[in-house]
Every structure is written in structure tokens, then in C-alpha cells.
Design a protein around this motif. Structure first.
Motif, short mmCIF file in Angstrom:
data_model
loop_
_atom_site.label_atom_id
_atom_site.label_comp_id
_atom_site.label_asym_id
_atom_site.label_seq_id
_atom_site.Cartn_x
_atom_site.Cartn_y
_atom_site.Cartn_z
N ARG A 66 54.66 -19.45 -23.77
CA ARG A 66 54.33 -20.45 -24.79
C ARG A 66 55.60 -21.11 -25.32
NH1 ARG A 66 50.12 -21.74 -28.26
NH2 ARG A 66 48.91 -19.91 -27.70
N GLN A 67 56.60 -20.28 -25.65
CA GLN A 67 57.86 -20.80 -26.18
C GLN A 67 58.53 -21.73 -25.17
OE1 GLN A 67 59.03 -20.57 -29.25
NE2 GLN A 67 60.79 -21.84 -28.71
N ALA A 68 58.51 -21.35 -23.90
CA ALA A 68 59.12 -22.20 -22.86
C ALA A 68 58.37 -23.53 -22.75
CB ALA A 68 59.12 -21.47 -21.52
N ALA A 69 57.03 -23.48 -22.83
CA ALA A 69 56.24 -24.71 -22.75
C ALA A 69 56.54 -25.60 -23.95
CB ALA A 69 54.75 -24.37 -22.70
N THR A 70 56.63 -25.00 -25.14
CA THR A 70 56.95 -25.77 -26.35
C THR A 70 58.31 -26.44 -26.21
OG1 THR A 70 55.59 -24.34 -27.75
CG2 THR A 70 57.33 -25.59 -28.84
N GLU A 71 59.28 -25.72 -25.71
CA GLU A 71 60.62 -26.29 -25.55
C GLU A 71 60.64 -27.42 -24.52
OE1 GLU A 71 63.00 -25.83 -27.69
OE2 GLU A 71 61.67 -24.43 -28.70
N ARG A 72 59.86 -27.27 -23.44
CA ARG A 72 59.77 -28.36 -22.45
C ARG A 72 59.18 -29.62 -23.08
NH1 ARG A 72 58.06 -24.18 -19.14
NH2 ARG A 72 55.88 -24.78 -19.36
N THR A 93 59.62 -35.10 -25.13
CA THR A 93 59.05 -36.08 -26.07
C THR A 93 59.89 -36.33 -27.30
OG1 THR A 93 57.83 -34.39 -27.31
CG2 THR A 93 56.69 -35.40 -25.40
N GLY A 94 60.76 -35.41 -27.65
CA GLY A 94 61.53 -35.52 -28.90
C GLY A 94 60.74 -35.09 -30.12
N ALA A 138 50.28 -30.87 -30.27
CA ALA A 138 51.35 -31.65 -29.63
C ALA A 138 52.40 -30.79 -28.95
CB ALA A 138 52.01 -32.58 -30.66
N LEU A 139 52.67 -29.62 -29.52
CA LEU A 139 53.76 -28.80 -29.00
C LEU A 139 53.31 -27.48 -28.39
CD1 LEU A 139 56.37 -29.27 -31.89
CD2 LEU A 139 56.40 -30.34 -29.63
N SER A 140 52.02 -27.22 -28.40
CA SER A 140 51.47 -25.96 -27.88
C SER A 140 52.07 -24.74 -28.57
CB SER A 140 51.70 -25.85 -26.37
OG SER A 140 51.02 -26.87 -25.70
N THR A 141 52.31 -24.86 -29.88
CA THR A 141 52.93 -23.75 -30.61
C THR A 141 51.95 -22.63 -30.94
OG1 THR A 141 52.53 -24.84 -32.73
CG2 THR A 141 54.70 -25.22 -31.67
N GLY A 142 50.67 -22.95 -31.04
CA GLY A 142 49.68 -21.93 -31.37
C GLY A 142 49.66 -21.53 -32.84
N VAL A 143 50.28 -22.32 -33.71
CA VAL A 143 50.35 -21.94 -35.13
C VAL A 143 49.08 -22.27 -35.92
CG1 VAL A 143 52.88 -22.02 -35.23
CG2 VAL A 143 51.55 -24.09 -35.75
N TYR A 144 48.22 -23.11 -35.37
CA TYR A 144 46.96 -23.45 -36.06
C TYR A 144 45.87 -22.51 -35.58
CZ TYR A 144 42.82 -26.05 -37.52
OH TYR A 144 41.62 -26.43 -38.08
N GLU A 145 45.17 -21.91 -36.53
CA GLU A 145 44.12 -20.96 -36.17
C GLU A 145 42.75 -21.39 -36.66
OE1 GLU A 145 45.46 -17.18 -37.56
OE2 GLU A 145 47.11 -17.10 -36.13
N GLY A 146 42.60 -22.64 -37.09
CA GLY A 146 41.33 -23.11 -37.61
C GLY A 146 40.35 -23.51 -36.52
N ARG A 147 39.19 -23.94 -36.96
CA ARG A 147 38.13 -24.40 -36.06
C ARG A 147 37.68 -25.78 -36.54
NH1 ARG A 147 33.83 -20.52 -36.72
NH2 ARG A 147 32.77 -21.76 -35.17
N PRO A 148 38.21 -26.85 -35.98
CA PRO A 148 37.90 -28.20 -36.47
C PRO A 148 36.44 -28.62 -36.31
CG PRO A 148 39.81 -28.24 -35.02
CD PRO A 148 39.24 -26.87 -34.95
#
Length: 159
Positions: free
Chosen positions: A14-20, A25-26, A75-85
Motif C-alpha cells: 500500500r505504501q509503495a502504491a501511495t508513493e507511486r 501526480t504530485g 486519490a492516494l490509496s492510503t486506506g485512512v478512510y474507514e467510512g461507508r459513503p
């Protein structure tokens, strides 16, 4: 391999994907914060969307904090959101016109505050989110949309 090994490997991927994504994208948390704050400022002032939010959001601080986590995850695939929209959107009195306006405001905001690569990255995801939520709301209202169809509510004359 233990569960901890699997969890660590997943976190590393996940961290590697976020960094990519960041590198390509900046996009970073500061950009997400500016996008969310600016966008929801525009939403509050919008004649179509403003009233929908005004009836439901009384304290904007927690809502904006959640939206920043949401967009970090999206946007960054960080996984920090845990809600259900989806469950939060199902009871809203909204349809295709609202999603079109939401997307137009979001695109205007993304183009104003983000470099073009980042704005495109956000918009690709925003379009998918809007489509998914519109389909979910239609389904919750017993309307099955076919390809290319949009959800239109049969508004009461007083609305």
C-alpha cells in the motif's frame, strides 16, 4: 507465513502504491486539504447543493476532516478512510442533476487548485464515485438504470 507477515507485506505494498501515485501526480495531503476546503466552500454557496448540505451538516469541521480522509484514500490509496459513503447518501433527496452539479463544481475546483495531472486523477475518481452513488440511490428508490440512463426523481411540485 504468519498473519503479521501478511499484514506487513500488505502495508508495504500500500505504501509503495501511495508513493507511486504521489510521484506521478504530485498529490499530497496539503493539496487534498486545499481541494476539500475550497470545494466545500463552493458547495455551501451553491443554489442546488447548498440546501442539501445545510439541512444535514451543522458542524463542518468533522465533515471536512472525514472528506480529507476520504480523498486521501481515494486519490492516494492510503486506506485512512474507514467510512461507508453509500448508506449516508441513500436517503438524500438528490438525483442526476445534483451529481452533475457536484461534478462540475468539483472539476472547476480541481482545475483551479491542482496541477492538470492531479486534477485529472481526482476527476477520474470523482466521476466513478458519482456514478456509483447515483446507481445506488436509484436502486434504493426501486429504479434500475440501464447503460447510459440517469436517475431523475419525480419531484413534488413544492420542491
Amino acid at each position: 507465513m504468519t498473519h503479521a507477515d501478511t499484514a506487513e507485506a500488505f502495508a508495504a505494498r500500500r505504501q509503495a502504491a501511495t508513493e507511486r501515485i504521489r510521484a506521478a501526480t504530485g498529490i499530497d495531503e496539503a493539496m487534498i486539504e486545499e481541494l476539500v476546503e475550497t470545494f466545500y466552500g463552493r458547495v455551501r454557496d451553491d443554489v442546488l447543493l447548498g440546501p442539501v448540505f445545510a439541512e444535514r451538516v451543522t458542524d463542518w469541521g468533522p465533515h471536512l476532516a472525514q472528506m480529507k480522509l476520504f480523498w486521501s484514500s481515494v486519490a492516494l490509496s492510503t486506506g485512512v478512510y474507514e467510512g461507508r459513503p453509500m448508506p449516508k447518501h441513500l436517503p438524500l433527496p438528490i438525483d442526476a442533476a445534483h451529481f452533475d452539479r457536484w461534478l462540475a463544481l468539483f472539476e472547476d475546483t480541481a482545475n483551479a487548485v491542482c496541477p492538470s495531472v492531479a486534477a485529472g486523477h481526482f476527476m477520474e475518481r470523482a466521476r466513478r464515485i458519482a456514478e456509483s452513488l447515483e446507481l445506488g440511490i436509484a436502486n434504493a428508490n426501486n429504479v434500475l438504470l440501464g447503460p447510459g440512463e440517469r436517475f431523475r426523481r419525480p419531484w413534488a411540485p413544492s420542491e
